[in-house]
Scaffold this motif. Structure first.
Motif, PDB file in Angstrom:
ATOM      1  N   ILE A 272       0.534  -1.351  -0.137  1.00 18.28           N
ATOM      2  CA  ILE A 272       0.159  -0.081  -0.062  1.00 18.28           C
ATOM      3  C   ILE A 272       1.338   1.048   0.156  1.00 18.28           C
ATOM      4  CG2 ILE A 272      -1.835   1.247   1.032  1.00 18.28           C
ATOM      5  CD1 ILE A 272      -2.947  -1.617   0.021  1.00 18.28           C
ATOM      6  N   LYS A 273       1.754   1.605   0.696  1.00 20.84           N
ATOM      7  CA  LYS A 273       3.292   2.706   0.997  1.00 20.84           C
ATOM      8  C   LYS A 273       3.788   2.910  -1.087  1.00 20.84           C
ATOM      9  CE  LYS A 273       4.551   2.935   5.895  1.00 20.84           C
ATOM     10  NZ  LYS A 273       5.343   1.434   6.501  1.00 20.84           N
ATOM     11  N   GLU A 274       3.989   1.378  -1.458  1.00 22.63           N
ATOM     12  CA  GLU A 274       4.707   1.759  -2.413  1.00 22.63           C
ATOM     13  C   GLU A 274       3.645   2.166  -3.607  1.00 22.63           C
ATOM     14  OE1 GLU A 274       7.860   0.615  -1.310  1.00 22.63           O
ATOM     15  OE2 GLU A 274       8.453   1.652  -4.062  1.00 22.63           O
ATOM     16  N   ILE A 275       2.366   1.925  -3.280  1.00 21.90           N
ATOM     17  CA  ILE A 275       1.323   2.320  -4.260  1.00 21.90           C
ATOM     18  C   ILE A 275       0.995   3.609  -4.070  1.00 21.90           C
ATOM     19  CG2 ILE A 275      -0.447   2.259  -5.442  1.00 21.90           C
ATOM     20  CD1 ILE A 275       0.275  -0.640  -6.285  1.00 21.90           C
ATOM     21  N   VAL A 276       1.028   4.022  -2.574  1.00 26.77           N
ATOM     22  CA  VAL A 276       0.513   5.819  -2.362  1.00 26.77           C
ATOM     23  C   VAL A 276       1.739   6.769  -2.459  1.00 26.77           C
ATOM     24  CG1 VAL A 276       0.382   6.908  -0.315  1.00 26.77           C
ATOM     25  CG2 VAL A 276      -0.979   4.814  -0.767  1.00 26.77           C
ATOM     26  N   ARG A 277       3.014   5.970  -2.464  1.00 25.93           N
ATOM     27  CA  ARG A 277       4.363   6.928  -2.745  1.00 25.93           C
ATOM     28  C   ARG A 277       4.360   6.779  -4.612  1.00 25.93           C
ATOM     29  NH1 ARG A 277       8.978   4.706  -0.206  1.00 25.93           N
ATOM     30  NH2 ARG A 277       9.501   3.166  -1.721  1.00 25.93           N
ATOM     31  N   GLU A 278       4.418   6.372  -4.972  1.00 26.45           N
ATOM     32  CA  GLU A 278       4.134   6.504  -6.563  1.00 26.45           C
ATOM     33  C   GLU A 278       3.384   6.850  -7.502  1.00 26.45           C
ATOM     34  OE1 GLU A 278       6.693   5.710  -8.391  1.00 26.45           O
ATOM     35  OE2 GLU A 278       8.273   4.759  -6.319  1.00 26.45           O
ATOM     36  N   MET A 279       1.889   7.271  -6.287  1.00 27.75           N
ATOM     37  CA  MET A 279       1.255   8.270  -7.102  1.00 27.75           C
ATOM     38  C   MET A 279       0.874   9.368  -6.774  1.00 27.75           C
ATOM     39  SD  MET A 279      -2.468   5.837  -6.262  1.00 27.75           S
ATOM     40  CE  MET A 279      -3.446   6.472  -7.244  1.00 27.75           C
ATOM     41  N   VAL A 300      -8.820  -7.778  -3.672  1.00 26.07           N
ATOM     42  CA  VAL A 300      -8.890  -6.297  -4.174  1.00 26.07           C
ATOM     43  C   VAL A 300      -9.797  -5.549  -3.074  1.00 26.07           C
ATOM     44  CG1 VAL A 300     -10.963  -5.206  -6.047  1.00 26.07           C
ATOM     45  CG2 VAL A 300      -8.949  -7.128  -6.830  1.00 26.07           C
ATOM     46  N   ASP A 301     -10.902  -5.889  -2.445  1.00 25.88           N
ATOM     47  CA  ASP A 301     -11.097  -5.108  -1.557  1.00 25.88           C
ATOM     48  C   ASP A 301     -10.299  -5.077  -0.021  1.00 25.88           C
ATOM     49  OD1 ASP A 301     -14.100  -5.457  -2.581  1.00 25.88           O
ATOM     50  OD2 ASP A 301     -14.465  -7.512  -1.901  1.00 25.88           O
ATOM     51  N   ALA A 302      -9.966  -5.367   0.107  1.00 27.86           N
ATOM     52  CA  ALA A 302      -8.575  -4.943   1.170  1.00 27.86           C
ATOM     53  C   ALA A 302      -8.128  -3.803   0.485  1.00 27.86           C
ATOM     54  CB  ALA A 302      -8.376  -6.338   1.772  1.00 27.86           C
ATOM     55  N   VAL A 303      -7.472  -4.123  -0.427  1.00 29.45           N
ATOM     56  CA  VAL A 303      -6.462  -3.199  -1.136  1.00 29.45           C
ATOM     57  C   VAL A 303      -7.143  -2.415  -1.413  1.00 29.45           C
ATOM     58  CG1 VAL A 303      -4.985  -2.550  -3.173  1.00 29.45           C
ATOM     59  CG2 VAL A 303      -4.566  -4.835  -1.932  1.00 29.45           C
ATOM     60  N   THR A 304      -8.696  -2.052  -2.288  1.00 28.40           N
ATOM     61  CA  THR A 304      -9.149  -0.050  -2.024  1.00 28.40           C
ATOM     62  C   THR A 304      -9.389  -0.026  -0.812  1.00 28.40           C
ATOM     63  OG1 THR A 304     -10.303  -1.755  -3.941  1.00 28.40           O
ATOM     64  CG2 THR A 304     -11.400  -0.059  -3.123  1.00 28.40           C
ATOM     65  N   GLN A 305      -9.605  -1.036  -0.077  1.00 27.87           N
ATOM     66  CA  GLN A 305      -9.853  -0.127   1.333  1.00 27.87           C
ATOM     67  C   GLN A 305      -8.460   0.769   2.159  1.00 27.87           C
ATOM     68  OE1 GLN A 305     -13.305   0.231   3.224  1.00 27.87           O
ATOM     69  NE2 GLN A 305     -11.840   1.878   4.443  1.00 27.87           N
ATOM     70  N   ALA A 306      -7.645   0.068   2.217  1.00 28.89           N
ATOM     71  CA  ALA A 306      -7.106   0.374   3.016  1.00 28.89           C
ATOM     72  C   ALA A 306      -5.812   1.977   1.593  1.00 28.89           C
ATOM     73  CB  ALA A 306      -5.814  -0.838   2.666  1.00 28.89           C
ATOM     74  N   LEU A 307      -6.324   1.651  -0.067  1.00 31.74           N
ATOM     75  CA  LEU A 307      -5.746   2.590  -0.053  1.00 31.74           C
ATOM     76  C   LEU A 307      -6.283   3.648  -0.523  1.00 31.74           C
ATOM     77  CD1 LEU A 307      -5.206   0.897  -3.941  1.00 31.74           C
ATOM     78  CD2 LEU A 307      -2.991   2.210  -2.099  1.00 31.74           C
ATOM     79  N   SER A 308      -8.017   3.590  -0.206  1.00 32.86           N
ATOM     80  CA  SER A 308      -8.562   4.412   0.560  1.00 32.86           C
ATOM     81  C   SER A 308      -8.369   5.406   0.948  1.00 32.86           C
ATOM     82  CB  SER A 308      -9.471   4.509   0.128  1.00 32.86           C
ATOM     83  OG  SER A 308     -10.116   3.697  -1.507  1.00 32.86           O
ATOM     84  N   LYS A 313      -5.633  10.778   3.586  1.00 32.96           N
ATOM     85  CA  LYS A 313      -5.316  11.899   4.302  1.00 32.96           C
ATOM     86  C   LYS A 313      -4.257  12.230   3.774  1.00 32.96           C
ATOM     87  CE  LYS A 313      -5.351   8.267   7.826  1.00 32.96           C
ATOM     88  NZ  LYS A 313      -5.386   6.528   8.010  1.00 32.96           N
ATOM     89  N   ILE A 314      -3.983  12.268   2.287  1.00 33.14           N
ATOM     90  CA  ILE A 314      -2.295  13.434   1.200  1.00 33.14           C
ATOM     91  C   ILE A 314      -3.189  14.405   1.142  1.00 33.14           C
ATOM     92  CG2 ILE A 314      -1.164  12.819  -0.802  1.00 33.14           C
ATOM     93  CD1 ILE A 314      -0.263  10.686   0.812  1.00 33.14           C
ATOM     94  N   ASN A 315      -2.363  15.691   1.907  1.00 30.54           N
ATOM     95  CA  ASN A 315      -3.385  16.693   1.377  1.00 30.54           C
ATOM     96  C   ASN A 315      -2.280  17.519  -0.047  1.00 30.54           C
ATOM     97  OD1 ASN A 315      -4.497  17.151   3.561  1.00 30.54           O
ATOM     98  ND2 ASN A 315      -2.602  17.810   5.580  1.00 30.54           N
ATOM     99  N   VAL A 316      -3.465  17.681  -0.392  1.00 35.68           N
ATOM    100  CA  VAL A 316      -2.578  18.408  -2.154  1.00 35.68           C
ATOM    101  C   VAL A 316      -2.813  19.504  -2.063  1.00 35.68           C
ATOM    102  CG1 VAL A 316      -3.465  18.827  -4.460  1.00 35.68           C
ATOM    103  CG2 VAL A 316      -3.844  16.351  -3.432  1.00 35.68           C
ATOM    104  N   GLY A 317      -2.096  20.296  -2.643  1.00 36.16           N
ATOM    105  CA  GLY A 317      -2.276  21.719  -2.284  1.00 36.16           C
ATOM    106  C   GLY A 317      -0.498  22.312  -2.925  1.00 36.16           C
ATOM    107  N   ASN A 318      -0.805  23.514  -2.244  1.00 31.98           N
ATOM    108  CA  ASN A 318       0.360  24.947  -2.362  1.00 31.98           C
ATOM    109  C   ASN A 318       1.587  24.316  -1.090  1.00 31.98           C
ATOM    110  OD1 ASN A 318       2.359  26.660  -2.292  1.00 31.98           O
ATOM    111  ND2 ASN A 318       0.835  28.248  -2.756  1.00 31.98           N
TER     112      ASN A 318
END
Ligand code: NAP
Length: 669
Positions: A272-279, A300-308, A313-318
């Motif tokens: 999960i960390k690797e996917i989130v970091r790469e995205m 798939v369900d467990a991955v969907t939940q964990a990724l979501s 929690k990722i803040n997007v912005g300046n």
């Protein structure tokens, strides 16, 4: 040349990715591209090629130190590309780090010379009078580096480092969108006066008719989309002249969650960390980012939940706001392209996280800044998904379910050739099966588990020591990989001739070449006094049974072939008790060493050892010890001398052969 050209034509306005305000205007209008090529060929190339590999590598190190001292200037400018501080770190310090790394590898692995010996001498004749040796010499033209916009510093430096070590001048053409950052770094490189005139030139804007002026002596190294790459590859001059063309194109990289990994395991979190970091790193604008998350269908369900949960929690912005983890895409045009790619992906995948068209960025506006939410999609039909074909060059990844390991490998291969793939597993069996299936389709493969996670550099980081590039869709190119990357800027030539002639050409003593028996023992000579071919032919020594017994006693090596005549006879290699190989090497040292204090400082190693004919009690050995190669070390008071060492018996048969490495002091220390 040797000056900055200011275009009188109206250029393209480049905007700040966060605020939308103009930051630069670029145009290459009015540049004389033929002049640029001539300047590189006639001024840059000869100046660089006067230097040795080590001199150029040291120049690179000096350049890296110079840029590192000014890194904050680049960080400041990098903000306008939409990057966070950690995104910029990869680009700026990662890029400068490549200069250091290639410089160091070159000084360790290459000779301080202008030619590079490739591999071992090839034996081509029965009597040894005709032999072969491959060498590399630098090409005599120019390297044209066409780079993508996503890494304005790293993209330039990772290509520059191997080219300059090889001695080839470069014309740098950065991706327009972020060329303002490349330009500032190049300005500082020029100001440093570390590089000789003509070693680097920069084009901001189009390349005009540049490629029309290239020949077989030049190289084009392209990084960007497959569509542009294909166009350039088919350029009539490149095709007709066989101009070297290296292509690093887009890639639908995958990350496979191993079938053994359970949702409660450490490896699941790593995935999960690797996917989130790469995205989210560089807002997903990385050629190596994970576009396809290949997941067991029952997870798939467990991955969907964990990724979501994590992406939520990722803040997007300046990035000026400290809570922000993901910045903007490089520009509004890039965001438009990503949104359009998501639209195409939606034809057979559904969005399970994020809205590509809606975002409320922190401390910024999505009308003027190129912000976008991370988007996760789920492929409806794993085997026929557009996710295997369409690259959304932003924070977008698609989950693709698989049924078993073989299926996972098939799906990975659907990328039609990728830069990198990874597998998260804790099972050696799964690793072997999946990795060997993936490897032919990938340039780099990461196997990640808890054991290496803390020190792992991650899925998305190309490293200067390892090759970067991939087959098929990824362009079929190869860059970096330490000294391999330098060789891309050189021509490999198979030399054939007599050993003496090839030794004279290469500066390396080859087998069969004349040995020069000098009156003075070479161990009494300083580094610069030793000549290639200087030889000692030693006294003779009988190897006795007592020697074997004593050596066994001293070392504890009582292997049966040395100690037990009958047992040795049963061994298919021996006709009775045989001398230890290490006894021979030790005895040989006793024969060739000159014992007094002198310029030889230390034995630094022994390479290419082979034992060829057994030595039995009563055999008489003798050593031929010849200077094979010298490696000057510019920053040290000593150099490395490689000695060809051959132990022969009373019948002239070779018993052992190896290279002894010594550190030898310079006379001027
Ligand atoms: P791009 O549009 O293909 O452009 C790449 C470079 O080619 C830019 O410098 C561009 O200049 C130049 N270019 C475009 N048309 C040209 C032409 N006719 N003649 C000469 N040069 C031309 O790609 P991009 O949008 O900059 O970068 C994103 C793409 O690069 C993605 O697909 C990504 O996957 C890929 N990429 C691959 C790697 C890798 O190592 N494999 C690394 C990074 C990015 P302008 O900017 O002036 O158009």
């Amino acid at each position: 040349m040797d000056n900055w050209h200011l275009s009188s034509e109206t250029g393209v306005i480049l905007n700040n990715a966060i605020s939308g305000e103009p930051v630069a205007e670029i145009s290459s209008g009015g540049l004389d591209f033929q002049d640029m090529v001539d300047y590189a060929r006639n001024v840059g190339n000869p100046a660089l090629q006067k230097m040795t590999f080590h001199q150029r590598a040291l120049m690179l190190k000096q350049l890296g130190l110079y840029l590192m001292e000014r890194k904050e200037l680049f960080y400041e400018c990098s903000k306008a590309t939409g990057a966070t501080r950690s995104d910029s770190w990869v680009d700026i310090e990662g890029g400068i780090g490549t200069l250091f790394s290639i410089s160091s590898k070159a000084r360790i692995e290459m000779p301080n010379s202008t030619i590079y010996i490739d591999g071992q001498q090839e034996s081509l004749s029965r009597h040894g009078t005709f032999t072969g040796q491959h060498i590399y010499t630098p090409i005599r033209g120019v390297a044209v580096h066409i780079n993508a916009y996503n890494f304005p510093c790293w993209g330039m430096l990772e290509k520059l480092a191997p080219a300059l070590v090889a001695g080839v001048p470069c014309i740098i053409k950065p991706g327009s969108q972020t060329a303002f950052l490349t330009e500032i770094m190049v300005q500082h490189m020029v100001q440093s006066e570390i590089l000789p005139a003509g070693a680097i030139q920069l084009i901001c804007g189009g390349v005009g008719d540049l490629l029309d002026h290239l020949t077989y002596e030049d190289i084009v190294s392209f990084t960007g989309s497959a569509a542009t790459g294909l166009k350039l590859k088919q350029h009539p001059v490149i095709a007709k002249q066989s101009t070297r063309f290296v292509m690093e194109a887009d890639s639908l990289n995958c990350c496979i969650l191993g079938s053994d990994v359970k949702p409660e395991s450490v490896e699941f979190d790593l995935f999960i960390k690797e996917i989130v970091r790469e995205m989210t790193t560089k807002a997903g604008q990385k050629c190596t980012a994970i576009r396809r998350a290949i997941v067991p269908d029952n997870k798939v369900d467990a991955v969907t939940q964990a990724l979501s949960d994590k992406l939520g929690k990722i803040n997007v912005g300046n990035p000026d706001n400290e809570s922000v983890r993901m910045g903007a895409l490089a520009g509004l045009r890039q965001r438009k392209d990503v949104r359009s790619a998501v639209q195409q992906l939606r034809l057979d995948s559904r969005i399970i996280f994020g809205d590509p068209d809606q975002i409320t960025p922190i401390d910024a506006s999505s009308d003027t800044g190129a912000f976008m939410s991370p988007v996760v999609m789920l492929a409806e039909n794993p085997d026929h998904s557009s996710a295997h074909d369409i690259e959304a060059f932003g924070p977008v990844s698609t989950i693709i379910p698989y049924v078993d390991n073989e299926h996972a490998v098939q799906l990975a291969a659907r990328g039609k050739g990728s830069l990198v793939g990874s597998l998260i597993t804790n099972s050696p069996d799964v690793a072997r099966q999946v990795i060997l299936g993936m490897a032919p389709h990938h340039g780099r493969v990461l196997v990640l588990n808890d054991a290496c996670a803390k020190e792992s550099t991650g899925h998305g980081s190309p490293l200067p020591q390892l090759i970067h590039g991939g087959p098929g869709r990824a362009g079929g190119g190869e860059e970096l990989g330490g000294v391999r990357g330098v060789k891309h800027y050189m021509q490999r030539t198979a030399l054939q001739g007599s050993p003496d002639m090839l030794s004279a050409v290469t500066g390396v003593h080859l087998q069969g070449a004349t040995r020069k028996i000098s009156d003075v023992h070479p161990f009494k000579k300083h580094f610069e006094e030793i000549e290639i071919g200087d030889t000692v032919v030693t006294d003779k020594r009988e190897i006795t049974l007592d020697d074997i017994e004593a050596f066994a006693e001293l070392t504890g090596d009582t292997f049966y072939a040395h100690m037990d005549h009958q047992a040795a006879l049963r061994n298919p290699f021996f006709d009775g008790r045989v001398a230890h190989g290490y006894l021979l090497i030790s005895a040989a040292a006793g024969l060739f060493v000159w014992p007094g204090e002198g310029p030889v400082l230390a034995n630094t190693g022994l390479e290419n050892l082979s034992f060829q004919t057994p030595v039995y009690p009563g055999d008489i050995i003798q050593v031929q010890f010849t200077c094979k190669q010298k490696k000057d070390r510019l920053t040290e008071i000593w150099g490395e001398v490689r000695w060809d060492t051959t132990i022969v018996n009373q019948n002239g048969e070779i018993c052992a052969q190896y290279d002894v490495l010594t550190g030898v002091a310079n006379s001027l220390q």
